[in-house]
Scaffold this active site. Structure first.
Site, short mmCIF file in Angstrom:
data_model
loop_
_atom_site.label_atom_id
_atom_site.label_comp_id
_atom_site.label_asym_id
_atom_site.label_seq_id
_atom_site.Cartn_x
_atom_site.Cartn_y
_atom_site.Cartn_z
N LYS A 1 0.79 -1.23 0.00
CA LYS A 1 0.00 0.00 0.00
C LYS A 1 0.82 1.28 0.00
O LYS A 1 0.36 2.33 0.43
CB LYS A 1 -1.01 0.04 1.17
CG LYS A 1 -1.77 -1.20 1.43
CD LYS A 1 -2.23 -1.91 0.18
CE LYS A 1 -3.27 -1.16 -0.63
NZ LYS A 1 -3.53 -1.92 -1.91
N TRP B 1 5.56 -10.17 -9.39
CA TRP B 1 6.09 -10.34 -8.03
C TRP B 1 7.01 -11.54 -8.01
O TRP B 1 6.66 -12.60 -8.53
CB TRP B 1 4.93 -10.58 -7.06
CG TRP B 1 4.46 -9.35 -6.39
CD1 TRP B 1 4.82 -8.88 -5.17
CD2 TRP B 1 3.52 -8.40 -6.90
NE1 TRP B 1 4.17 -7.69 -4.90
CE2 TRP B 1 3.38 -7.37 -5.94
CE3 TRP B 1 2.80 -8.30 -8.09
CZ2 TRP B 1 2.55 -6.28 -6.11
CZ3 TRP B 1 1.98 -7.22 -8.27
CH2 TRP B 1 1.86 -6.21 -7.29
N HIS C 1 7.54 -7.50 -2.07
CA HIS C 1 7.28 -6.91 -0.75
C HIS C 1 8.22 -7.55 0.29
O HIS C 1 8.02 -7.40 1.49
CB HIS C 1 5.85 -7.17 -0.30
CG HIS C 1 4.79 -6.44 -1.05
ND1 HIS C 1 4.89 -5.13 -1.43
CD2 HIS C 1 3.55 -6.83 -1.46
CE1 HIS C 1 3.76 -4.76 -2.05
NE2 HIS C 1 2.95 -5.78 -2.07
N SER D 1 -4.88 2.73 4.03
CA SER D 1 -5.01 2.09 2.72
C SER D 1 -5.03 0.56 2.88
O SER D 1 -5.82 -0.14 2.24
CB SER D 1 -3.84 2.54 1.83
OG SER D 1 -3.92 1.96 0.56
N TYR E 1 6.07 8.08 -1.86
CA TYR E 1 4.73 8.26 -2.44
C TYR E 1 4.41 9.75 -2.47
O TYR E 1 3.87 10.27 -3.44
CB TYR E 1 3.73 7.50 -1.55
CG TYR E 1 2.30 7.59 -1.98
CD1 TYR E 1 1.71 6.55 -2.70
CD2 TYR E 1 1.51 8.69 -1.66
CE1 TYR E 1 0.38 6.61 -3.09
CE2 TYR E 1 0.19 8.76 -2.06
CZ TYR E 1 -0.38 7.73 -2.76
OH TYR E 1 -1.69 7.80 -3.15
N PHE F 1 -3.25 9.46 -11.35
CA PHE F 1 -4.23 8.65 -10.63
C PHE F 1 -5.46 8.42 -11.51
O PHE F 1 -5.96 7.30 -11.61
CB PHE F 1 -4.62 9.36 -9.33
CG PHE F 1 -5.54 8.53 -8.46
CD1 PHE F 1 -5.08 7.39 -7.83
CD2 PHE F 1 -6.87 8.90 -8.29
CE1 PHE F 1 -5.92 6.62 -7.04
CE2 PHE F 1 -7.71 8.13 -7.51
CZ PHE F 1 -7.24 7.00 -6.87
P1 A3P Z 1 -5.14 4.56 -1.30
O1 A3P Z 1 -5.77 3.30 -0.79
O2 A3P Z 1 -4.72 5.49 -0.20
O3 A3P Z 1 -5.98 5.25 -2.34
P2 A3P Z 1 0.04 -0.41 -3.63
O4 A3P Z 1 0.06 -0.35 -5.14
O5 A3P Z 1 1.40 -0.40 -3.01
O6 A3P Z 1 -0.84 -1.52 -3.17
O7 A3P Z 1 -0.61 0.96 -3.12
C1 A3P Z 1 -1.94 1.26 -3.40
C2 A3P Z 1 -2.17 2.72 -3.01
O8 A3P Z 1 -1.51 3.58 -4.00
C3 A3P Z 1 -3.66 3.11 -3.03
O9 A3P Z 1 -3.77 4.14 -2.04
C4 A3P Z 1 -3.80 3.63 -4.46
O10 A3P Z 1 -4.94 4.47 -4.65
C5 A3P Z 1 -2.50 4.44 -4.56
N1 A3P Z 1 -2.11 4.76 -5.96
C6 A3P Z 1 -1.90 3.93 -7.00
N2 A3P Z 1 -1.61 4.62 -8.11
C7 A3P Z 1 -1.64 5.94 -7.77
C8 A3P Z 1 -1.44 7.17 -8.49
N3 A3P Z 1 -1.17 7.20 -9.79
N4 A3P Z 1 -1.55 8.34 -7.80
C9 A3P Z 1 -1.83 8.35 -6.47
N5 A3P Z 1 -2.03 7.21 -5.74
C10 A3P Z 1 -1.95 6.03 -6.39
#
Ligand code: A3P
Length: 279
Positions: free
Chosen positions: A44, A77, A99, A121, A177, A213
């Site tokens: 996340k 992965w 991970h 998240s 992030y 996003f």
């Molecule tokens: P949220 O649940 O806070 O929205 P991972 O890919 O490590 O599992 O992380 C997922 C998180 O990254 C989610 O956060 C997702 O919405 C966010 N995310 C993925 N792509 C993104 C982007 N282009 N811009 C901002 N957040 C992004």
């Protein structure tokens, strides 16, 4: 958290539906090639985002691959059970994802995110991802997160393990992030330099567009909407949920935030990392 299927490996629990002892052993004995790029995150923290950036960037801003091939195929992965089929050793410039904690691997783009947003998240991800244990209430989940009994272990150990040992890793790039969220163009430039993948202005602009996003939320090759509802239930919560810095304020109580801050201060005393907590 109630225990669904999990797999314990080197004292850390992993989701049993995704990983087996064999796949974890395979990942920790993985034979890297000089041309490999490894994206490393605690769950996340922006994994999917960096997978998209590196995919589109390596295609010089052309989004076709990112829009026709699922992210788990183009940036697989290491530790997932199907990896041996996906990871073809004859391929050059492989983009790999993990991970795993630092002591089980080497070589890397590490993405970190402020742990309050990670916790929220992760909590919502547990609601939609049926292969993860029941999260319980947020308060219960937060306790498990702080104790490090969630899948992939402690956020503190993961982030400190990787960053405190980065000097031992040849070719290590640390990205947050929050930095991607605030200045994506500058982050893309750093990644492009690290990967020795120079982009002309037009290529950079199209990479930027694909990795926003809103584009990723619409792209079924990366938003996990292709996964059957029994495995990921997007009615409970979207994978591309909010994509913001500081969303934790909508879930944490003031008391939870204070408790968190105290634990954070003590657990991060031996780290020089700093995070952005609010937009
Ligand atoms: P949220 O649940 O806070 O929205 P991972 O890919 O490590 O599992 O992380 C997922 C998180 O990254 C989610 O956060 C997702 O919405 C966010 N995310 C993925 N792509 C993104 C982007 N282009 N811009 C901002 N957040 C992004």
């Amino acid at each position: 958290m109630t225990n669904k299927t999990s797999e314990t490996f080197h004292g850390i629990t992993f989701p049993g539906h995704l990983h087996t002892q064999d796949s974890l052993h395979y990942a920790t004995h993985f034979k890297f090639q000089d041309t490999d790029t490894l994206i490393v995150t605690y769950p996340k923290s922006g994994t999917t985002w960096m997978q998209e950036i590196v995919t589109v960037m390596s295609c010089k801003g052309d989004a076709v691959r990112a829009q026709t091939q699922p992210n788990w195929n183009r940036a697989p992965w290491l530790e997932q059970y199907y990896c041996p089929d996906v990871l073809n050793a004859s391929q050059e410039n492989r983009i790999l994802t993990t991970h795993l904690p630092y002591n089980l691997l080497a070589a890397v783009i590490y993405v970190a995110r402020n742990p309050k947003d990670v916790a929220v998240s992760y909590y919502y991800f547990h609601k939609m991802a049926k292969f993860l244990p029941e999260s319980g209430t947020f308060s219960e989940f937060l306790s498990a997160f702080l104790e490090g009994t969630v899948h992939y272990g402690s956020w503190f150990d993961h982030v400190k393990g990787w960053t405190n040992n980065a000097r031992n890793i040849h070719n290590f790039l640390y990205v947050t992030y929050e930095e991607m969220s605030r200045t994506l163009r500058a982050s893309l430039e750093r990644v492009s330099e690290f990967l020795q993948c120079p982009l002309v202005e037009e290529e950079l602009t199209s990479t930027l567009k694909s990795c926003s996003f809103s584009s990723m939320k619409k792209n079924c090759m990366v938003n996990y909407s292709l996964i059957p509802q029994e495995i990921m239930d997007h009615r409970k919560s979207k994978f591309m949920r909010k994509g913001k810095i500081g969303d934790w304020v909508n879930t944490f109580s003031e008391e939870q935030s204070c408790t968190f801050d105290a634990i954070y201060t003590s657990r991060m005393a031996d780290s020089s990392l700093t995070f952005v907590w609010c937009n």
